[in-house]
Design a protein around this motif. Structure first.
Motif, PDB file in Angstrom:
ATOM      1  N   SER A 193       0.785  -1.137   0.000  1.00  0.00           N
ATOM      2  CA  SER A 193      -0.075  -0.047   0.048  1.00  0.00           C
ATOM      3  C   SER A 193       0.923   1.005   0.011  1.00  0.00           C
ATOM      4  CB  SER A 193      -0.891   0.002   1.324  1.00  0.00           C
ATOM      5  OG  SER A 193      -1.727  -1.067   1.213  1.00  0.00           O
ATOM      6  N   ARG A 194       1.926   1.172   0.788  1.00  0.00           N
ATOM      7  CA  ARG A 194       2.903   2.401   0.569  1.00  0.00           C
ATOM      8  C   ARG A 194       3.584   2.511  -0.685  1.00  0.00           C
ATOM      9  NH1 ARG A 194       6.286   5.231   4.631  1.00  0.00           N
ATOM     10  NH2 ARG A 194       8.198   5.747   3.443  1.00  0.00           N
ATOM     11  N   ASP A 195       3.686   1.440  -1.495  1.00  0.00           N
ATOM     12  CA  ASP A 195       4.374   1.522  -2.720  1.00  0.00           C
ATOM     13  C   ASP A 195       3.503   2.292  -3.446  1.00  0.00           C
ATOM     14  OD1 ASP A 195       6.880   0.302  -2.004  1.00  0.00           O
ATOM     15  OD2 ASP A 195       5.980  -1.568  -2.792  1.00  0.00           O
ATOM     16  N   VAL A 196       1.943   1.972  -3.399  1.00  0.00           N
ATOM     17  CA  VAL A 196       0.985   2.673  -4.186  1.00  0.00           C
ATOM     18  C   VAL A 196       1.099   4.233  -3.938  1.00  0.00           C
ATOM     19  CG1 VAL A 196      -1.408   3.059  -4.582  1.00  0.00           C
ATOM     20  CG2 VAL A 196      -0.419   0.601  -4.248  1.00  0.00           C
ATOM     21  N   LEU A 197       1.174   4.426  -2.641  1.00  0.00           N
ATOM     22  CA  LEU A 197       1.286   5.927  -2.329  1.00  0.00           C
ATOM     23  C   LEU A 197       2.606   6.730  -2.933  1.00  0.00           C
ATOM     24  CD1 LEU A 197      -0.040   5.766   1.384  1.00  0.00           C
ATOM     25  CD2 LEU A 197      -1.470   6.397  -0.889  1.00  0.00           C
ATOM     26  N   MET A 198       3.679   6.131  -2.912  1.00  0.00           N
ATOM     27  CA  MET A 198       4.873   6.551  -3.266  1.00  0.00           C
ATOM     28  C   MET A 198       4.841   6.679  -4.950  1.00  0.00           C
ATOM     29  SD  MET A 198       6.976   6.955  -0.927  1.00  0.00           S
ATOM     30  CE  MET A 198       8.509   7.257  -1.765  1.00  0.00           C
ATOM     31  N   GLU A 199       3.908   5.888  -5.484  1.00  0.00           N
ATOM     32  CA  GLU A 199       3.804   5.938  -6.894  1.00  0.00           C
ATOM     33  C   GLU A 199       3.038   7.155  -7.455  1.00  0.00           C
ATOM     34  OE1 GLU A 199       4.187   4.502 -11.204  1.00  0.00           O
ATOM     35  OE2 GLU A 199       4.855   3.633  -9.263  1.00  0.00           O
ATOM     36  N   LEU A 200       1.852   7.505  -6.556  1.00  0.00           N
ATOM     37  CA  LEU A 200       1.126   8.604  -6.661  1.00  0.00           C
ATOM     38  C   LEU A 200       2.112   9.911  -6.429  1.00  0.00           C
ATOM     39  CD1 LEU A 200      -1.487  10.192  -7.001  1.00  0.00           C
ATOM     40  CD2 LEU A 200      -1.953   9.860  -4.760  1.00  0.00           C
ATOM     41  N   MET A 201       3.066   9.797  -5.481  1.00  0.00           N
ATOM     42  CA  MET A 201       3.826  10.848  -5.213  1.00  0.00           C
ATOM     43  C   MET A 201       4.765  11.231  -6.233  1.00  0.00           C
ATOM     44  SD  MET A 201       2.787  12.426  -2.434  1.00  0.00           S
ATOM     45  CE  MET A 201       1.071  11.992  -2.925  1.00  0.00           C
ATOM     46  N   GLN A 202       5.167  10.272  -6.734  1.00  0.00           N
ATOM     47  CA  GLN A 202       6.234  10.340  -8.136  1.00  0.00           C
ATOM     48  C   GLN A 202       5.388  11.150  -9.217  1.00  0.00           C
ATOM     49  OE1 GLN A 202       9.531  10.005  -8.139  1.00  0.00           O
ATOM     50  NE2 GLN A 202       9.293  10.932 -10.049  1.00  0.00           N
ATOM     51  N   TYR A 203       4.077  10.293  -9.603  1.00  0.00           N
ATOM     52  CA  TYR A 203       3.485  10.962 -10.657  1.00  0.00           C
ATOM     53  C   TYR A 203       3.013  12.377 -10.393  1.00  0.00           C
ATOM     54  CZ  TYR A 203      -0.620  11.453 -13.874  1.00  0.00           C
ATOM     55  OH  TYR A 203      -1.532  11.700 -14.880  1.00  0.00           O
ATOM     56  N   LEU A 204       2.634  12.727  -9.128  1.00  0.00           N
ATOM     57  CA  LEU A 204       2.209  14.259  -9.014  1.00  0.00           C
ATOM     58  C   LEU A 204       3.803  15.414  -9.197  1.00  0.00           C
ATOM     59  CD1 LEU A 204       0.019  13.756  -5.584  1.00  0.00           C
ATOM     60  CD2 LEU A 204      -0.606  14.540  -8.072  1.00  0.00           C
ATOM     61  N   TYR A 205       4.760  14.485  -8.897  1.00  0.00           N
ATOM     62  CA  TYR A 205       6.039  15.317  -9.021  1.00  0.00           C
ATOM     63  C   TYR A 205       6.222  15.505 -10.453  1.00  0.00           C
ATOM     64  CZ  TYR A 205      10.950  16.419  -8.967  1.00  0.00           C
ATOM     65  OH  TYR A 205      12.081  16.811  -9.178  1.00  0.00           O
ATOM     66  N   THR A 206       6.071  14.495 -11.101  1.00  0.00           N
ATOM     67  CA  THR A 206       6.263  14.521 -12.698  1.00  0.00           C
ATOM     68  C   THR A 206       5.355  15.554 -13.243  1.00  0.00           C
ATOM     69  OG1 THR A 206       7.139  12.399 -12.557  1.00  0.00           O
ATOM     70  CG2 THR A 206       6.514  13.078 -14.709  1.00  0.00           C
ATOM     71  N   LEU A 207       4.025  15.604 -12.988  1.00  0.00           N
ATOM     72  CA  LEU A 207       3.147  16.496 -13.414  1.00  0.00           C
ATOM     73  C   LEU A 207       3.455  18.168 -13.181  1.00  0.00           C
ATOM     74  CD1 LEU A 207      -0.637  14.856 -12.674  1.00  0.00           C
ATOM     75  CD2 LEU A 207       0.870  14.891 -14.953  1.00  0.00           C
TER      76      LEU A 207
END
Length: 214
Positions: A193-207
């Motif tokens: 579940s933490r990996d999912v949240l990290m994926e979201l944070m990375q995506y938001l950073y990329t945007l």
């Protein structure tokens, strides 16, 4: 959620109210907080994910399902489910010493979707949980996020005996843009579940980075 509790001082008989538990206090180093919503259809694992990853005892609004939902709630694929979220779930996780995520899980039944607008307010991003047994429930969820301009990642939750598809097949079935991240997960596992949240944070950073360079 036992943030406060009452106790009696033995010598005086006076009831006092204890403060928050130490583990529920924000880290002293925290400087930024981000609101994230966990969305999806009925029974996809939102409450489970929030509970698995939260570093505090999560707030849940789970209630026992009754006859009132018969003919209204679609239990296809989740016939054994006995409880349901009627307002929201809430949890917190520190991704590092400075960044804290506040997690809000949304109710899944369509009759409670009027609550979503308030939960979406101020959200930086979202996790869309997907159950491969009931892909059709995702379309309205993703449509609502797109209408409000909330970026999201898709997490494919693992269920016993659920159909297995490749990521490309799922992306096609969900009509999902190639730029939107997809990730497998097990909502019962804290690390997953933490990996999912990290994926979201990375995506938001990329945007954010892409907007700044345009």
């Amino acid at each position: 959620m036992d943030y406060r509790s009452s106790e009696t001082v033995a010598d005086t008989g006076v009831e006092t109210v204890a403060g928050p538990r130490p583990e529920d206090m924000l880290p002293a180093t925290a400087t930024s907080a981000v609101k994230v919503v966990v969305v999806g259809g009925f029974g996809v694992g939102k409450t489970t994910l929030v509970g698995a990853v939260s570093e505090i005892r999560p707030l849940t609004t789970e209630e026992t399902m009754t006859q009132a939902g018969v003919g209204i709630d679609d239990l296809s694929g989740v016939e054994s489910k006995t409880t349901t979220t009627v307002a929201m779930d809430f949890g917190r996780i520190s991704l590092n010493e400075r960044l804290v995520l506040y997690l809000f899980g949304t109710p899944g039944q369509e009759r409670f979707w009027f609550l979503w607008n308030g939960l979406f307010d101020g959200a930086l991003g979202a996790v869309v949980l997907v159950d491969t047994r009931r892909l059709e429930v995702c379309f309205d969820v993703m449509g609502r996020l797109e209408d409000r301009g909330v970026p999201f990642v898709v997490a494919v939750n693992s269920f016993p005996r659920s159909p297995t598809y490749s990521m490309s097949e799922l992306r096609t079935a969900l009509d999902l843009d190639d730029s939107v991240p997809m990730i497998d997960c097990d909502a019962r596992e804290r690390g997953s579940s933490r990996d999912v949240l990290m994926e979201l944070m990375q995506y938001l950073y990329t945007l954010t980075t892409n907007r700044e360079t345009q």
